[in-house]
Design a protein around this motif. Sequence first.
Motif, mmCIF file in Angstrom:
data_model
loop_
_atom_site.group_PDB
_atom_site.id
_atom_site.type_symbol
_atom_site.label_atom_id
_atom_site.label_comp_id
_atom_site.label_asym_id
_atom_site.label_seq_id
_atom_site.Cartn_x
_atom_site.Cartn_y
_atom_site.Cartn_z
ATOM 1 N N ASP A 1 0.830 -1.203 0.000
ATOM 2 C CA ASP A 1 0.000 0.000 0.000
ATOM 3 C C ASP A 1 0.864 1.252 0.000
ATOM 4 O O ASP A 1 0.564 2.226 -0.676
ATOM 5 N N ALA A 2 1.952 1.216 0.775
ATOM 6 C CA ALA A 2 2.849 2.375 0.846
ATOM 7 C C ALA A 2 3.502 2.630 -0.508
ATOM 8 O O ALA A 2 3.633 3.778 -0.927
ATOM 9 N N VAL A 3 3.892 1.560 -1.191
ATOM 10 C CA VAL A 3 4.508 1.707 -2.509
ATOM 11 C C VAL A 3 3.500 2.255 -3.502
ATOM 12 O O VAL A 3 3.796 3.166 -4.279
ATOM 13 N N ASP A 4 2.287 1.706 -3.485
ATOM 14 C CA ASP A 4 1.242 2.183 -4.388
ATOM 15 C C ASP A 4 0.895 3.635 -4.101
ATOM 16 O O ASP A 4 0.708 4.429 -5.024
ATOM 17 N N ASN A 5 0.804 3.993 -2.807
ATOM 18 C CA ASN A 5 0.492 5.367 -2.440
ATOM 19 C C ASN A 5 1.596 6.320 -2.866
ATOM 20 O O ASN A 5 1.320 7.400 -3.377
ATOM 21 N N PHE A 6 2.848 5.927 -2.651
ATOM 22 C CA PHE A 6 3.966 6.773 -3.077
ATOM 23 C C PHE A 6 3.939 6.960 -4.587
ATOM 24 O O PHE A 6 4.106 8.066 -5.095
ATOM 25 N N GLY A 7 3.679 5.866 -5.299
ATOM 26 C CA GLY A 7 3.612 5.944 -6.756
ATOM 27 C C GLY A 7 2.490 6.844 -7.229
ATOM 28 O O GLY A 7 2.669 7.626 -8.166
ATOM 29 N N SER A 8 1.348 6.760 -6.580
ATOM 30 C CA SER A 8 0.229 7.594 -7.005
ATOM 31 C C SER A 8 0.463 9.062 -6.668
ATOM 32 O O SER A 8 0.087 9.946 -7.438
ATOM 33 N N VAL A 9 1.101 9.339 -5.523
ATOM 34 C CA VAL A 9 1.430 10.726 -5.179
ATOM 35 C C VAL A 9 2.439 11.282 -6.172
ATOM 36 O O VAL A 9 2.304 12.411 -6.654
#
Length: 102
Positions: A29-37
């Motif tokens: 989730d953290a990786v996906d969130n960082f990528g989306s930000v």
Amino acid sequence: MNVASVAAGAYARTQSLGLDTDGSSSGTDAVDNFGSVLNSAVQGAIDQGHTADRLTAQGLSGGGDVTSIITAVSRAQLALQTTTTIRDRVVQAYQDIMKMSI
């Protein structure tokens, strides 16, 4: 748009991604969130550039307000400088990690 409102908007976007109060999230989730930000930030910089291009073209053809053109170009320049700074820091962080011994 001033710096405070840009910062508040960025903070609101990160909060909407479901990060905990300490900024952490679980695993992928953290990786996906960082990528989306990161994707959102890059897309915002691209949009600023397109807006500046459109307003500049209007200004060259005799239309448009000079103040709005200068403001749009300044925002695009700031977005590009911010994106470049973030890129440089990510590359530096990667290089620092690669230097670490295991």
